[in-house]
Design a protein around this motif. Structure first.
Motif, PDB file in Angstrom:
ATOM      1  N   GLU A  56       9.372   2.040   4.113  1.00 10.33           N
ATOM      2  CA  GLU A  56       8.090   1.341   4.025  1.00 10.33           C
ATOM      3  C   GLU A  56       6.989   2.166   3.370  1.00 10.33           C
ATOM      4  O   GLU A  56       6.118   1.625   2.682  1.00 10.33           O
ATOM      5  CB  GLU A  56       7.634   0.889   5.420  1.00 10.33           C
ATOM      6  N   GLN A  57       7.006   3.491   3.573  1.00 10.09           N
ATOM      7  CA  GLN A  57       5.890   4.299   3.086  1.00 10.09           C
ATOM      8  C   GLN A  57       5.731   4.234   1.565  1.00 10.09           C
ATOM      9  O   GLN A  57       4.608   4.035   1.072  1.00 10.09           O
ATOM     10  CB  GLN A  57       6.042   5.753   3.545  1.00 10.09           C
ATOM     11  N   ALA A  82       2.580  -5.294   0.798  1.00 11.43           N
ATOM     12  CA  ALA A  82       3.142  -4.464   1.869  1.00 11.43           C
ATOM     13  C   ALA A  82       2.137  -4.207   2.981  1.00 11.43           C
ATOM     14  O   ALA A  82       2.503  -3.688   4.037  1.00 11.43           O
ATOM     15  CB  ALA A  82       3.647  -3.140   1.295  1.00 11.43           C
ATOM     16  N   GLU A  85       2.840  -4.970   6.679  1.00 12.62           N
ATOM     17  CA  GLU A  85       3.404  -3.991   7.607  1.00 12.62           C
ATOM     18  C   GLU A  85       2.490  -2.786   7.772  1.00 12.62           C
ATOM     19  O   GLU A  85       2.409  -2.212   8.858  1.00 12.62           O
ATOM     20  CB  GLU A  85       4.783  -3.514   7.130  1.00 12.62           C
ATOM     21  N   LEU A 132       1.448   2.738  10.037  1.00 10.51           N
ATOM     22  CA  LEU A 132       2.883   3.014  10.062  1.00 10.51           C
ATOM     23  C   LEU A 132       3.182   4.178  10.982  1.00 10.51           C
ATOM     24  O   LEU A 132       2.634   5.267  10.832  1.00 10.51           O
ATOM     25  CB  LEU A 132       3.378   3.341   8.653  1.00 10.51           C
ATOM     26  N   ASN A 274       7.614  -6.728   9.000  1.00 10.18           N
ATOM     27  CA  ASN A 274       7.947  -5.546   8.219  1.00 10.18           C
ATOM     28  C   ASN A 274       8.163  -5.969   6.777  1.00 10.18           C
ATOM     29  O   ASN A 274       8.590  -7.098   6.509  1.00 10.18           O
ATOM     30  CB  ASN A 274       9.196  -4.847   8.753  1.00 10.18           C
ATOM     31  N   ALA A 275       7.897  -5.054   5.880  1.00  9.32           N
ATOM     32  CA  ALA A 275       7.945  -5.376   4.456  1.00  9.32           C
ATOM     33  C   ALA A 275       9.243  -4.923   3.800  1.00  9.32           C
ATOM     34  O   ALA A 275       9.290  -4.754   2.580  1.00  9.32           O
ATOM     35  CB  ALA A 275       6.752  -4.724   3.739  1.00  9.32           C
ATOM     36  N   ARG A 276      10.310  -4.781   4.605  1.00  9.50           N
ATOM     37  CA  ARG A 276      11.569  -4.265   4.050  1.00  9.50           C
ATOM     38  C   ARG A 276      12.682  -4.586   5.038  1.00  9.50           C
ATOM     39  O   ARG A 276      12.459  -5.130   6.118  1.00  9.50           O
ATOM     40  CB  ARG A 276      11.476  -2.755   3.807  1.00  9.50           C
TER      41      ARG A 276
END
Length: 960
Positions: A56-57, A82, A85, A132, A274-276
């Motif tokens: 995610e980062q 993104a 998230e 995050l 979540n973006a993934r």
């Protein structure tokens, strides 16, 4: 991705020990995921066609934007998208704006304001770091005091750094969590199977939160109806993101809470996005994917997902168990060697690497969550068993894992759908059993065709979801389609007919085949077709002393479906139809409860439907087995010897040692077992089955002979998918012939017909032989330097090395029916020649053994001369062999094989017997006597060498 035919190379940055050692298309790149500039330059230099972003980062830091700006396709949302998230606070506000169901909340970036809000609410809360936090920023306090501590921990102690600069305080919702992930191209959303992960580090959801200790899919908590509701939410979110100017492409991960009360009108509530891909959810989702993952990624990037099929394997489940480092989720050591990764040999197991690295050819630990072991099965229970069965092969210092992954899914109550038109008395017994915890079930829906049916009122009284559906104006098929749709939406596992006064359509019966039960008030098949008092009158009139009820599966034949369970009661002499009805009706509820328990057990074992089928219909013909016994009986009788009668049909074969001249107090029994290997493939290919049994006996009796033992009796095991009596009889005839050559009795065996285990025309063999030797005569004995080695010839390839033989034949281009190219007899085919039976040496060598002329013997089987001879030699002696001076020459069959295989001398003598089937160790003083005996038998033999001190040699057989 590596399975895609469209992918030629995959660069993984920075990768781990698993990707470092994977080989093939996969190559590690030593660039850290946060080094976006270097990643972009590398992608450009390698002409990468697609970048897939996992963590995610980098997404939040804008890697997708940078990649796209360099005209390279990238799977993953932009930084603007993104944020869903990156900031839980933003996400909650977004959900409020677009009316997405989520828990009550407030966002705070001031500690005092957060505490004040906490004190003002009258409900339990959840405290979340907004940014995050590697999946660990959510705290579930039980009390307000714990909630204050959580806020302080995040905002004052800065446990999660800047991720905790803002906190979200939201209402705790009681229920069950589930994850629904989906692919999206910014317009279309295509979901994956629902999954559940396990956040807590210890069993029973105890201990601190982690990034995830395991997961499973599909998660039964998400019924089709609930799944549709969750998918509708994801669609609303993707549309909302587009409206915000934040077009979202990639994987959207929705974390949902399903309310504990199934009648809760709020429905699924969003916990987070979540973006993934999620970890460990991905480890159980992608193994279930049937479509090409690369194609899906590309279609998401291009905005063409609507044209791309996203298909999932049907009837499959997956479970993954995370193996973590000691101390995780707190501090943990690294660089511990991981053992056993190469010992996992199961096509239904994937071992995914996370915190690993490759150091000096050794994979070591390099993180908290080290590995994920994923099992795939036909049912969730099967998947769980498969995953856990693989874990003991793997180890590293301090490795720990949860032992209850997927327990919630496995122990989930079976979902019942009830169709009823009357009072639903039988349903009450089910309700009572559920409430008393005697039955792990849930009545998900009660459906009636009558709005005033008592069964609906009964459902309302117990807070059970129910509906009345009118059949007015509908055909039977159309009405039943509506019923079926409702049952499907509720995720019903089993349909129960309780006083349902309608005939079901064939379409409904077929749809719910093996999953629809009815109760009949008699012991079917007697009195089928009758109803109510009419049945009981018939029972009494027929003077039946026992009656009862039958639970049966519903088919198109009235009361004719497979019987599942019956409950009985006595019929008294003064019984009336009314009194018998009362008795039987009490049994019906009990019967339904017991039937549900049985069905649930079958479901957990992976059985999808239940039907009455004969053993023969399942592929096992008992009559054929009986016929075989009759055919082979005479063959077995021909092997009779002192000590037994070789009669077949008993549970065990008997042998009397004393009748064979052995004193039990001074006798040692020697056993041997073996098979024939892939030589069977040739026999099955050319349809010649009468000699392969000799091979089977030879491989066993020759082995016990080298111990100095006399073979006494033999048993065989014949396994096939479908028993062909003629073929099997030919095989056993060969076994009997081998027993006669070996002087042993064929006293029994097993014929195993296992439908589905073997392809048509295939069978496998195993043999078991037992012999006897007097204690003082056990071989080898008294072997010493100077002893001579005598080789007895083989009859051909015998029964070892046939995998290579078949490969050589394939490479030669010859067919089995072609003439064998290495012999002059033009009437013998290649297949027939290669089926020449293995020699049995008993009649030749047993007399020499009894005369004490042999010190030891080696049966030359798999491993050849070089590996088998050392098995009988003392460690301080070595065999020095000069084959050429002995008169030996390589037989033509082996010359032909080696011309194709091109083996060096050592490999040749380790693969094939090379014309030598048995090697004897004898005292040089006995050479002339042994030679005389062998000559009398016209035995072909060679004095091939002698034994000498081994000195410092590593090899124990030296070919001069």
């Amino acid at each position: 991705l590596s399975e895609s035919l469209s992918v030629s190379k995959i660069f993984v940055a920075p990768g781990n020990g698993g990707t470092a050692s994977a080989g093939g298309k996969i190559i590690n790149v030593d660039i850290k995921s946060e080094d976006i500039k270097s990643l972009v330059e590398f992608a450009k230099s390698q002409h990468v066609s697609l970048v897939v972003v996992g963590p995610e980062q980098p997404l939040v830091d804008g890697i997708t934007d940078k990649i796209l700006s360099n005209n390279i396709a990238c799977f993953g949302p932009t930084a603007a998208a993104a944020i869903i998230e990156a900031s839980k606070a933003w996400s909650k506000d977004f959900m409020t704006k677009y009316e997405v169901n989520t828990a009550r909340y407030k966002n705070f970036n001031n500690y005092d304001d957060a505490i004040a809000h906490l004190q003002s609410v009258d409900y339990r809360v959840v405290v979340k770091a907004s940014g995050l936090a590697a999946g660990k920023g959510v705290i579930l306090p039980l009390t307000k005091a714990e909630a204050e501590d959580a806020i302080s921990y995040i905002m004052k102690d800065k446990a999660f750094g800047t991720a905790g600069a803002e906190v979200v305080i939201e209402e705790f919702i009681e229920g069950e969590e589930v994850s629904l992930l989906a692919f999206t191209d910014g317009i279309i959303v295509k979901d994956m199977p629902p999954a559940q992960d396990h956040k807590r580090v210890f069993d029973n959801d105890e201990g601190p939160n982690t990034g995830g200790m395991g997961a499973y899919a599909p998660a039964p908590v998400l019924t089709p109806r609930l799944r549709k509701e969750c998918l509708a939410i994801l669609n609303k979110v993707i549309s909302g993101m587009a409206a915000e100017g934040r077009v979202y492409k990639g994987v959207i991960y929705g974390g949902f809470m399903i309310p504990k009360d199934s009648n809760d009108k709020r429905g699924p509530s969003v916990l987070e996005f979540n973006a993934r891909f999620g970890d460990p959810e991905t480890q159980v989702l992608l193994p279930l994917l049937q479509s090409d993952l690369f194609d899906i990624f590309v279609s998401c990037v291009r905005g063409t997902l609507s044209d791309c099929p996203v298909l999932w394997k049907q009837g499959k489940a997956a479970c993954t168990v995370v193996c973590a480092a000691p101390g995780y989720p707190n501090s943990y050591p690294k660089d511990s060697p991981i053992n056993g990764l190469d010992d996992v040999h199961n096509d239904n197991v994937n071992v995914y690497h996370a915190g690993t690295k490759l150091t000096d050819s050794t994979i070591v630990t390099n993180g908290g969550r080290v590995l994920s072991v994923t099992g795939i099965g036909e049912s969730l229970q099967s998947a769980v068993n498969t995953a856990y069965s693989a874990i003991p092969s793997i180890s590293f210092d301090g490795m720990h894992y949860r032992r209850d992954i997927a327990k919630r899914g496995i122990t989930a109550p079976i979902r019942l759908g009830v169709l009823g038109s009357t009072r639903g008395t039988d349903m009450q017994a089910i309700i009572n059993a559920i409430q008393s915890n005697d039955l792990n079930a849930k009545i998900s829906i009660v459906i009636s065709n009558k709005a005033d049916a008592g069964i609906l009122e009964r459902a309302n009284n117990h807070n059970i979801n129910n509906i009345a559906i009118s059949s007015k104006g509908l055909t039977r098929e159309d009405f039943d389609d509506i019923i079926s749709s409702v049952l499907t939406d509720e995720g019903v596992d089993l349909v129960l007919l309780i006083g349902y006064m309608r005939i079901l359509s064939d379409r409904f019966v077929n749809t719910w085949s093996g999953r629809c039960l009815n109760v009949h008030p008699s012991l079917l098949p007697e009195f089928a077709g009758g109803m109510d008092l009419q049945v009981h009158e018939a029972v009494i009139k027929a003077n039946k002393s026992i009656s009862g009820c039958t639970i049966h599966f519903v088919t198109g034949e009235l009361d004719g479906g497979p019987i599942y369970l019956q409950e009985t009661c006595f019929v008294e002499l003064d019984e009336t139809p009314e009194s018998l009805k009362a008795k039987v009706q009490k049994l019906e509820g009990v019967a339904y409860v017991n039937a549900i328990k049985m069905f649930q057990s079958d479901l957990n074992k992976g059985k999808k439907t239940i039907e009455t089928i004969t053993y023969k219909a399942a592929g096992v013909d008992i009559d054929a087995g009986d016929a075989l016994v009759k055919v082979i009986g005479p063959y077995c009788k021909e092997t009779r010897r002192s000590g037994c009668d070789a009669e077949l049909g008993g549970f065990g074969g008997l042998f009397d040692l004393s009748q064979s001249g052995y004193d039990a107090s001074d006798t040692v029994l020697v056993s041997g077992t073996d098979g024939v290997g892939t030589k069977l493939k040739i026999a099955q290919s050319i349809g010649k089955h009468d000699t392969i049994g000799i091979d089977l006996v030879a491989m066993c009796v020759n082995d016990i002979l080298v111990c100095g033992a006399e073979p006494l009796f033999f048993l065989d095991y014949y396994a096939t998918g479908s028993l062909n009596v003629s073929e099997a009889a030919q095989v056993v005839k060969g076994i009997a012939e081998g027993c006669k050559l070996g002087g042993c009795a064929l006293i029994g065996g097993e014929t195993a017909e296992m439908a589905g285990m073997y392809a048509k025309g295939e069978y496998d063999l195993a043999g078991f032989s037992v012999g006897a030797v007097r204690r003082s005569d056990i071989l080898p004995r008294n072997i010493s330097g100077g002893d001579l080695l005598i080789a007895l010839s083989s009859s051909g390839v015998h029964s070892n090395g046939y995998s290579l033989v078949r490969k050589c034949v394939e490479k030669s281009g010859l067919q089995w029916a072609d003439q064998a190219p290495y012999i002059t007899d033009q009437t013998i085919s290649l297949g027939e020649s290669l089926l020449t039976p293995t020699r049995i040496y008993v009649s030749t060598l047993l007399p020499l053994i009894k005369l004490g002329l042999i010190k030891g013997m080696a049966h030359i089987t798999g491993g050849g001369l070089l590996d088998n001879l050392p098995r009988v030699l003392p460690n301080d002696l070595a065999a020095f062999i000069n084959l050429e001076s002995s008169g030996w020459s390589l037989p033509p069959v082996f010359e032909w094989l080696n011309n194709i295989a091109n083996l060096n001398k050592t490999e040749l003598f380790r693969t094939f017997n090379c014309g030598i089937g048995m090697v004897l160790v004898i005292d040089p003083n006995n050479l002339q006597t042994v030679q005389t005996k062998l000559n009398e038998l016209s035995e072909k033999y060679y004095v091939i060498g002698d034994l000498r001190e081994r000195e410092n040699r590593t090899e124990q057989v030296v070919l001069l």
